[in-house]
Write a protein that holds these residues in place. Structure first.
Motif, PDB file in Angstrom:
ATOM      1  N   LEU A   1      -6.853 -19.890  18.229  1.00  0.00           N
ATOM      2  CA  LEU A   1      -6.789 -19.407  16.840  1.00  0.00           C
ATOM      3  C   LEU A   1      -5.946 -18.139  16.754  1.00  0.00           C
ATOM      4  CD1 LEU A   1     -10.489 -20.002  15.741  1.00  0.00           C
ATOM      5  CD2 LEU A   1      -8.463 -21.209  14.883  1.00  0.00           C
ATOM      6  N   ILE A   2      -6.174 -17.219  17.670  1.00  0.00           N
ATOM      7  CA  ILE A   2      -5.417 -15.965  17.673  1.00  0.00           C
ATOM      8  C   ILE A   2      -3.917 -16.256  17.750  1.00  0.00           C
ATOM      9  CG2 ILE A   2      -4.878 -13.926  19.094  1.00  0.00           C
ATOM     10  CD1 ILE A   2      -7.966 -13.789  19.693  1.00  0.00           C
ATOM     11  N   LEU A   3      -3.534 -17.180  18.615  1.00  0.00           N
ATOM     12  CA  LEU A   3      -2.111 -17.541  18.726  1.00  0.00           C
ATOM     13  C   LEU A   3      -1.566 -18.077  17.406  1.00  0.00           C
ATOM     14  CD1 LEU A   3      -1.940 -19.236  22.247  1.00  0.00           C
ATOM     15  CD2 LEU A   3      -0.847 -17.100  21.547  1.00  0.00           C
ATOM     16  N   GLN A   4      -2.334 -18.922  16.746  1.00  0.00           N
ATOM     17  CA  GLN A   4      -1.900 -19.452  15.447  1.00  0.00           C
ATOM     18  C   GLN A   4      -1.695 -18.329  14.442  1.00  0.00           C
ATOM     19  OE1 GLN A   4      -4.993 -22.769  14.843  1.00  0.00           O
ATOM     20  NE2 GLN A   4      -3.185 -23.436  13.728  1.00  0.00           N
ATOM     21  N   PHE A   5      -2.651 -17.409  14.384  1.00  0.00           N
ATOM     22  CA  PHE A   5      -2.576 -16.342  13.390  1.00  0.00           C
ATOM     23  C   PHE A   5      -1.476 -15.344  13.722  1.00  0.00           C
ATOM     24  CE2 PHE A   5      -7.251 -17.469  12.922  1.00  0.00           C
ATOM     25  CZ  PHE A   5      -7.010 -18.336  11.862  1.00  0.00           C
ATOM     26  N   GLN A   6      -1.205 -15.109  15.004  1.00  0.00           N
ATOM     27  CA  GLN A   6      -0.118 -14.210  15.394  1.00  0.00           C
ATOM     28  C   GLN A   6       1.228 -14.769  14.955  1.00  0.00           C
ATOM     29  OE1 GLN A   6      -0.998 -13.824  19.610  1.00  0.00           O
ATOM     30  NE2 GLN A   6      -2.005 -11.841  19.292  1.00  0.00           N
ATOM     31  N   GLN A   7       1.372 -16.077  14.944  1.00  0.00           N
ATOM     32  CA  GLN A   7       2.625 -16.701  14.505  1.00  0.00           C
ATOM     33  C   GLN A   7       2.877 -16.473  13.019  1.00  0.00           C
ATOM     34  OE1 GLN A   7       2.272 -20.768  15.812  1.00  0.00           O
ATOM     35  NE2 GLN A   7       2.642 -20.227  17.945  1.00  0.00           N
ATOM     36  N   LEU A   8       1.833 -16.167  12.277  1.00  0.00           N
ATOM     37  CA  LEU A   8       1.980 -15.910  10.845  1.00  0.00           C
ATOM     38  C   LEU A   8       2.344 -14.456  10.554  1.00  0.00           C
ATOM     39  CD1 LEU A   8      -1.069 -17.939   9.516  1.00  0.00           C
ATOM     40  CD2 LEU A   8       1.356 -18.568   9.386  1.00  0.00           C
TER      41      LEU A   8
ATOM     42  N   PHE B   1      -4.262  -8.263  12.104  1.00  0.00           N
ATOM     43  CA  PHE B   1      -5.679  -8.451  12.393  1.00  0.00           C
ATOM     44  C   PHE B   1      -5.952  -7.906  13.780  1.00  0.00           C
ATOM     45  CE2 PHE B   1      -3.626 -12.211  14.011  1.00  0.00           C
ATOM     46  CZ  PHE B   1      -4.326 -12.558  15.150  1.00  0.00           C
ATOM     47  N   ASP B   2      -7.226  -7.748  14.106  1.00  0.00           N
ATOM     48  CA  ASP B   2      -7.631  -7.134  15.365  1.00  0.00           C
ATOM     49  C   ASP B   2      -8.061  -8.214  16.358  1.00  0.00           C
ATOM     50  OD1 ASP B   2      -8.721  -5.659  17.449  1.00  0.00           O
ATOM     51  OD2 ASP B   2      -9.748  -4.238  16.107  1.00  0.00           O
ATOM     52  N   SER B   3      -7.125  -8.673  17.180  1.00  0.00           N
ATOM     53  CA  SER B   3      -7.427  -9.742  18.133  1.00  0.00           C
ATOM     54  C   SER B   3      -8.417  -9.278  19.198  1.00  0.00           C
ATOM     55  CB  SER B   3      -6.145 -10.265  18.782  1.00  0.00           C
ATOM     56  OG  SER B   3      -5.446  -9.223  19.427  1.00  0.00           O
TER      57      SER B   3
ATOM     58  N   TRP C   1     -10.902  -7.235  18.729  1.00  0.00           N
ATOM     59  CA  TRP C   1     -12.226  -7.305  18.107  1.00  0.00           C
ATOM     60  C   TRP C   1     -12.736  -8.740  18.123  1.00  0.00           C
ATOM     61  CZ3 TRP C   1     -15.124  -9.836  14.723  1.00  0.00           C
ATOM     62  CH2 TRP C   1     -16.347  -9.261  14.371  1.00  0.00           C
ATOM     63  N   ILE C   2     -11.848  -9.692  17.825  1.00  0.00           N
ATOM     64  CA  ILE C   2     -12.250 -11.102  17.844  1.00  0.00           C
ATOM     65  C   ILE C   2     -12.751 -11.470  19.235  1.00  0.00           C
ATOM     66  CG2 ILE C   2     -11.433 -13.497  17.677  1.00  0.00           C
ATOM     67  CD1 ILE C   2      -9.499 -12.456  15.438  1.00  0.00           C
ATOM     68  N   ARG C   3     -12.017 -11.054  20.250  1.00  0.00           N
ATOM     69  CA  ARG C   3     -12.423 -11.364  21.636  1.00  0.00           C
ATOM     70  C   ARG C   3     -13.795 -10.774  21.962  1.00  0.00           C
ATOM     71  NH1 ARG C   3      -6.602 -10.228  22.215  1.00  0.00           N
ATOM     72  NH2 ARG C   3      -5.621 -12.232  22.665  1.00  0.00           N
ATOM     73  N   LEU C   4     -14.025  -9.528  21.557  1.00  0.00           N
ATOM     74  CA  LEU C   4     -15.338  -8.915  21.794  1.00  0.00           C
ATOM     75  C   LEU C   4     -16.421  -9.600  20.968  1.00  0.00           C
ATOM     76  CD1 LEU C   4     -14.461  -5.108  21.904  1.00  0.00           C
ATOM     77  CD2 LEU C   4     -15.046  -6.604  23.827  1.00  0.00           C
TER      78      LEU C   4
END
Length: 180
Positions: A41-48, A52-54, A56-59
């Motif tokens: 998901l993070i990869l998809q959103f980074q392409q946009l 956002f705080d990746s 934080w998502i990982r934690l």
């Protein structure tokens, strides 16, 4: 006196804390599998190219089910007692309240206002096992459309197929899950 929040240099540090709190091998494997979906998901959103705080998502992924240390039956049976218990457990160990809140928000995203990162954790917690949740996905898509200042349907076209690819690998991740 206010307690200082613990900071983490890496996801590995957060895994160590989770183990020190008493996480079972089953819980450790679960958060790693959810983490695989979250990374996609993070990869998809980074392409946009949205902000956002990746980290934080990982934690959030690592700690979202920490309450299952106290309610281990919820590793195999439905239940939500782990949500509030997890938040309290993390707060008592000096974890940032925003991260600790993920224990509740990953399961209560319908009842409480969640930021983008919280919704991504909830989405990863669904997609990892192949489960699609239209209502949750729509919340994420709406937030992304607003963040990109783009039409919802333009965002939908690209992201929905990505969500499907993640969910389609759910059986493979489930086969690596510890069931006892």
């Amino acid at each position: 006196m206010e307690q200082q929040s613990i900071t983490f240099e890496s996801v590995q540090d957060s895994y160590k804390l989770l183990q020190n709190l008493g996480a079972s091998p089953h819980l450790m494997q679960h958060v790693k599998l959810v983490g695989e979906a979250a990374e996609l998901l993070i990869l998809q959103f980074q392409q946009l190219d949205i902000s956002f705080d990746s980290d934080w998502i990982r934690l959030g992924v690592v700690f979202h089910d920490v309450g299952k240390i106290l309610y281990p039956s919820e590793l195999i049976k439905k239940g939500n007692e782990h949500e509030t218990a997890g938040e309290i457990l993390l707060l008592s160990h000096g974890i940032d309240p925003k991260i600790a809140r993920c224990c509740r928000s990953h399961g209560q995203w319908q009842q409480i206002e969640c930021d983008f990162e919280e919704l991504v954790v909830a989405l990863a917690d669904n997609l990892w096992k192949g489960k699609r949740n239209t209502e949750l996905e729509n919340k994420v898509l709406t937030k992304v459309a607003n963040m990109c200042h783009q039409d919802y349907w333009n965002i939908f076209i690209g992201l929905d197929s990505g969500f499907e690819k993640i969910a389609a690998q759910g059986d493979l991740r489930l086969s690596r899950s510890i069931t006892t």
